[in-house]
Design an enzyme around this catalytic site. Structure first.
Site, PDB file in Angstrom:
ATOM      1  N   ASP A  79     -45.022  -2.614 -49.227  1.00  0.00           N
ATOM      2  CA  ASP A  79     -45.122  -4.013 -48.727  1.00  0.00           C
ATOM      3  C   ASP A  79     -46.420  -4.130 -47.864  1.00  0.00           C
ATOM      4  OD1 ASP A  79     -44.373  -2.295 -46.575  1.00  0.00           O
ATOM      5  OD2 ASP A  79     -42.542  -3.245 -46.170  1.00  0.00           O
ATOM      6  N   ASN A 134     -32.530  -4.208 -38.120  1.00  0.00           N
ATOM      7  CA  ASN A 134     -31.422  -5.270 -38.828  1.00  0.00           C
ATOM      8  C   ASN A 134     -31.052  -4.835 -40.204  1.00  0.00           C
ATOM      9  OD1 ASN A 134     -33.713  -5.665 -40.296  1.00  0.00           O
ATOM     10  ND2 ASN A 134     -34.115  -7.813 -39.934  1.00  0.00           N
ATOM     11  N   HIS A 164     -33.341  -4.021 -42.903  1.00  0.00           N
ATOM     12  CA  HIS A 164     -33.886  -4.431 -43.890  1.00  0.00           C
ATOM     13  C   HIS A 164     -34.620  -3.184 -44.388  1.00  0.00           C
ATOM     14  CE1 HIS A 164     -37.723  -4.706 -40.885  1.00  0.00           C
ATOM     15  NE2 HIS A 164     -37.743  -3.429 -41.335  1.00  0.00           N
ATOM     16  N   GLU A 167     -35.242  -9.007 -45.725  1.00  0.00           N
ATOM     17  CA  GLU A 167     -34.646  -9.263 -44.639  1.00  0.00           C
ATOM     18  C   GLU A 167     -33.099  -9.705 -45.025  1.00  0.00           C
ATOM     19  OE1 GLU A 167     -36.060  -8.278 -41.909  1.00  0.00           O
ATOM     20  OE2 GLU A 167     -37.718  -9.407 -41.506  1.00  0.00           O
TER      21      GLU A 167
HETATM   22  C1  F6R Z   1     -42.897  -0.803 -43.577  1.00  0.00           C
HETATM   23  C2  F6R Z   1     -41.512  -0.997 -44.007  1.00  0.00           C
HETATM   24  C3  F6R Z   1     -40.715  -1.383 -43.063  1.00  0.00           C
HETATM   25  C4  F6R Z   1     -40.251  -0.141 -41.941  1.00  0.00           C
HETATM   26  C5  F6R Z   1     -38.823  -0.482 -41.196  1.00  0.00           C
HETATM   27  C6  F6R Z   1     -38.774   0.560 -40.239  1.00  0.00           C
HETATM   28  O1  F6R Z   1     -43.592  -0.552 -44.669  1.00  0.00           O
HETATM   29  O2  F6R Z   1     -41.320  -1.217 -45.112  1.00  0.00           O
HETATM   30  O3  F6R Z   1     -39.387  -1.914 -43.681  1.00  0.00           O
HETATM   31  O4  F6R Z   1     -39.829   0.854 -42.924  1.00  0.00           O
HETATM   32  O5  F6R Z   1     -39.333  -1.602 -40.402  1.00  0.00           O
HETATM   33  O6  F6R Z   1     -39.919   0.658 -39.346  1.00  0.00           O
HETATM   34  P1  F6R Z   1     -40.195   1.898 -38.411  1.00  0.00           P
HETATM   35  O7  F6R Z   1     -40.433   3.263 -39.305  1.00  0.00           O
HETATM   36  O8  F6R Z   1     -41.421   1.832 -37.534  1.00  0.00           O
HETATM   37  O9  F6R Z   1     -39.125   1.981 -37.575  1.00  0.00           O
END
Ligand code: F6R
Length: 245
Positions: A70, A139, A141, A146
């Site tokens: 992403d 959440n 995702h 989302e």
């Molecule tokens: C980032 C991504 C997000 C993160 C998620 C967890 O490329 O795809 O979905 O994996 O927000 O973030 P952290 O690892 O910082 O808790």
């Protein structure tokens, strides 16, 4: 629910080392593997271990192909905090992966649909993703899929939720306007030949329980991982604390 590979480790470092070994195994078995990487705090240790273990073992990444999960829309790839910048620094440079071996979303695109089509076509032309490493938001995702997302989507644009924007701002070293993201879709997570979902820390324990023990629903996008027949869920003890399995 039958989650084939649920692994719980004593701590973050052990979890990270195990994830790195799984990725190395994929590349050893298939040197031309297509690998997909998330960014964020969770995989930092995995990427560190991956670089160290690849060096020690002489594992050759020169034939693999890498894609990004992403990107923040409106954020240039040369800005610290963008997914591109992070992957370059944490994955591609340490592993000696050349620009010709990489395809990432362009956060500055003004043709999002075409950018998505390009990514979808590239994945298809390379025979799909062999190994995809993802984290999970509090959440639920995965990538920027989302809650409420259509699980049949491939690459698409996504308006980001408040909690995602809130955690996202910590990745940047200066105030950076973010509102939307561009992401691979859940259809592509489910089609990947192997998925590694990583989570560590107490802040992830509630969503990990919903993801693995709750019903499969767009309300918790990560819950679709239950449908994957080759998903590895790697957790530290804290993230696994609320599981009743
Ligand atoms: C980032 C991504 C997000 C993160 C998620 C967890 O490329 O795809 O979905 O994996 O927000 O973030 P952290 O690892 O910082 O808790």
């Amino acid at each position: 629910m039958s989650l084939p590979h649920l692994k719980i480790y004593n701590d973050y470092n052990t979890m990270s080392a195990a994830a790195a070994e799984l990725i190395l195994d994929v590349v050893r078995l298939k040197p031309e593997a297509v690998l997909c990487f998330a960014t964020g705090n969770t995989p930092v240790g995995t990427y560190r271990e991956l670089a160290a273990k690849a060096r020690e073992s002489g594992t050759d990444f020169s034939r693999c192909f890498c894609i990004g999960l992403d990107e923040w829309l409106g954020v240039p790839g040369n800005k610290s905090g963008s997914c591109k910048y992070i992957l370059q620094e944490q994955v591609f440079d340490p592993l000696g992966i050349k620009p010709t071996q990489v395809h990432l979303f362009d956060g500055l695109t003004n043709a999002v649909e075409a950018e998505c089509e390009k990514m979808n076509a590239l994945i298809d032309s390379r025979g799909g993703i062999d190994c995809m490493l993802v984290g999970i938001g509090t959440n639920g995702h995965i990538g920027f899929n989302e809650p409420g997302v259509d699980s049949r989507l491939k690459a698409h644009e996504q308006v980001l939720h408040a909690s995602t924007l809130d955690s996202g701002k910590h990745y940047f070293n200066e105030p950076t306007p973010i509102k939307k993201g561009i992401t691979l879709g859940l259809a592509q997570v489910l089609q990947a030949k192997m998925v590694l979902l990583l989570a560590n820390g107490v802040s992830k324990s509630a969503i990990i329980r919903k993801t693995l023990e709750g019903e499969i629903s767009p309300a918790v996008p990560a819950s679709f991982i239950q449908q994957h027949t080759n998903a590895y869920v790697l957790l530290d003890k804290e993230a696994a604390a609320e599981l009743t399995l």
